[in-house]
Design an enzyme around this catalytic site. Structure first.
Site, PDB file in Angstrom:
ATOM      1  N   THR A 117     -26.552 -18.850 -43.978  1.00  0.00           N
ATOM      2  CA  THR A 117     -27.527 -19.444 -43.055  1.00  0.00           C
ATOM      3  C   THR A 117     -26.964 -20.637 -42.294  1.00  0.00           C
ATOM      4  O   THR A 117     -26.114 -21.385 -42.820  1.00  0.00           O
ATOM      5  CB  THR A 117     -28.776 -19.902 -43.854  1.00  0.00           C
ATOM      6  OG1 THR A 117     -29.599 -20.726 -43.008  1.00  0.00           O
ATOM      7  CG2 THR A 117     -28.395 -20.736 -45.059  1.00  0.00           C
ATOM      8  N   TYR A 141     -32.562 -25.490 -50.068  1.00  0.00           N
ATOM      9  CA  TYR A 141     -32.306 -24.116 -49.622  1.00  0.00           C
ATOM     10  C   TYR A 141     -30.880 -24.000 -49.080  1.00  0.00           C
ATOM     11  O   TYR A 141     -30.102 -23.123 -49.494  1.00  0.00           O
ATOM     12  CB  TYR A 141     -33.329 -23.713 -48.550  1.00  0.00           C
ATOM     13  CG  TYR A 141     -32.952 -22.441 -47.830  1.00  0.00           C
ATOM     14  CD1 TYR A 141     -32.958 -21.227 -48.506  1.00  0.00           C
ATOM     15  CD2 TYR A 141     -32.562 -22.464 -46.485  1.00  0.00           C
ATOM     16  CE1 TYR A 141     -32.585 -20.058 -47.857  1.00  0.00           C
ATOM     17  CE2 TYR A 141     -32.194 -21.302 -45.833  1.00  0.00           C
ATOM     18  CZ  TYR A 141     -32.206 -20.101 -46.523  1.00  0.00           C
ATOM     19  OH  TYR A 141     -31.822 -18.951 -45.872  1.00  0.00           O
TER      20      TYR A 141
END
Ligand code: UDP
Length: 328
Positions: A117, A141
């Site tokens: 990501t 995250y």
């Protein structure tokens, strides 16, 4: 026929990638616990129901399937939840990936595609962001994913793994044939929420901040169609199977759209009105995130072809209308 084991193949990006793999002639086997995935989105291969945190079950699945490539999508993806409950994120995202890597090692599998990501970059110092930009995530995250990137580099050096870690920017849109799409509960992403705002009187779409230093004051993001992500994963599998060196790749278009531009596109494409409210900034939102995608273009041969904002919005809208019928 070569086999790809797809963890998280019942999820949003995973299901679209299963379609891309299956259409390219691979045998697809999905490993998913259906915690946030959906049985009816497993359409392009068999499903093994199992949890990543059950290392024995992961080991049995890898031993039974004998994959040529493992594509690892299974993960938790809510930034806010990762701040309030980081343990879940380090368990599912970091330890879960570790269990998959160890199962591969035990079974002589060494080709890995990782769903990474842009959140691993944190607040960028430079845009478009190149892959060698410093990585300093601003939430658990991002850290939980960056830890896996680190493991991959070390497993490559020590155990001869080759990998493609694909750093997605803003995954968006839905399968153009209407066979898969985004189904998050709760939904937090801007495009499905704005579509919701154009359909319902009881939900009002809010723009999170219009005082950023951007062309219209709202945040710029690099939206990439999930079908283009599928194609990138197919190319990554081909690259690794041909003996390619792999590495880290940004997946974005290299262009950005503002939140206002997204809202306008929804009105233009659907013909519906989208009432909006301007709200405060959301914590942790950088003003601009845009990928440099030169590596994916040059090394994988990837060209996004579905990622115009209008095509993203049109496919997302068609999927939402179909989902409305499913929900009744
Ligand atoms: N956003 C917004 N209203 C919403 C949801 C998101 O204005 O209801 C903005 C958000 O602040 C960000 C952009 O839309 O600038 C994309 O947010 P999203 O959550 O879709 O993806 P992220 O960039 O956080 O991965």
């Amino acid at each position: 026929m070569q086999t790809i084991l797809v963890t998280g193949g019942a999820g949003y990006v995973g299901s679209h990638c299963c379609k891309a793999f299956a259409r390219a002639g691979y045998r697809v086997v999905v490993y998913d616990n259906l915690y946030r995935g959906w049985r009816d989105l497993v359409k392009w291969g068999d499903l093994i129901e199992g949890d990543l945190l059950d290392a024995d079950a992961v080991g049995r699945a890898v031993a039974a399937v004998k994959p040529d490539v493992v594509a690892h999508f299974a993960a938790l993806t809510y930034v806010g939840e990762s701040v309030s409950d980081p343990g879940q994120y380090y368990a599912n995202n970091s330890l879960g990936a570790f269990n998959v890597l160890e199962a591969m090692r035990a079974n002589g599998c060494s080709k890995f595609i990782f769903s990474s990501t842009a959140a691993t970059y944190g607040v960028p110092k430079q845009v478009p962001i190149p892959e060698d930009h410093p990585q300093w995530p601003i939430n658990p995250y991002g850290w939980s994913k960056l830890m896996v990137e680190r493991m991959l580099a070390d497993y490559a050096t020590a155990y001869g793994f080759t990998f493609a870690a694909l750093r997605y920017f803003n995954a968006a849109g839905a399968d153009p044939d209407g066979e898969a799409g985004e189904r998050h509960e709760p939904e937090t992403h801007v495009i499905p929420l704005a579509i919701e705002g154009s359909l319902r009187d009881d939900y009002r779409f809010t723009i999170f901040g219009d005082d950023f230093d951007t062309r219209d004051g709202t945040c710029v993001r690099d939206y990439v169609h999930v079908t283009d992500l599928g194609e990138a994963h197919r190319l990554a599998a081909e690259h690794l199977l041909a003996g390619g060196a792999g590495g880290f790749f940004n997946l974005g278009t290299g262009e950005g759209a503002t939140v206002k531009e997204i809202a306008d596109a929804i009105e233009r494409v659907t013909g519906r009105k989208l009432p909006r409210t301007i709200g405060p900034r959301r914590a942790g939102d950088p003003p601009v995130l845009i990928a440099s995608n030169t590596r994916a273009r040059e090394i994988l041969g990837w060209t996004p072809t579905h990622s115009s904002i209008d095509e993203i919005v049109a496919t997302a809208n068609a999927w939402r209308l179909k989902e409305g019928e499913r929900r009744g």
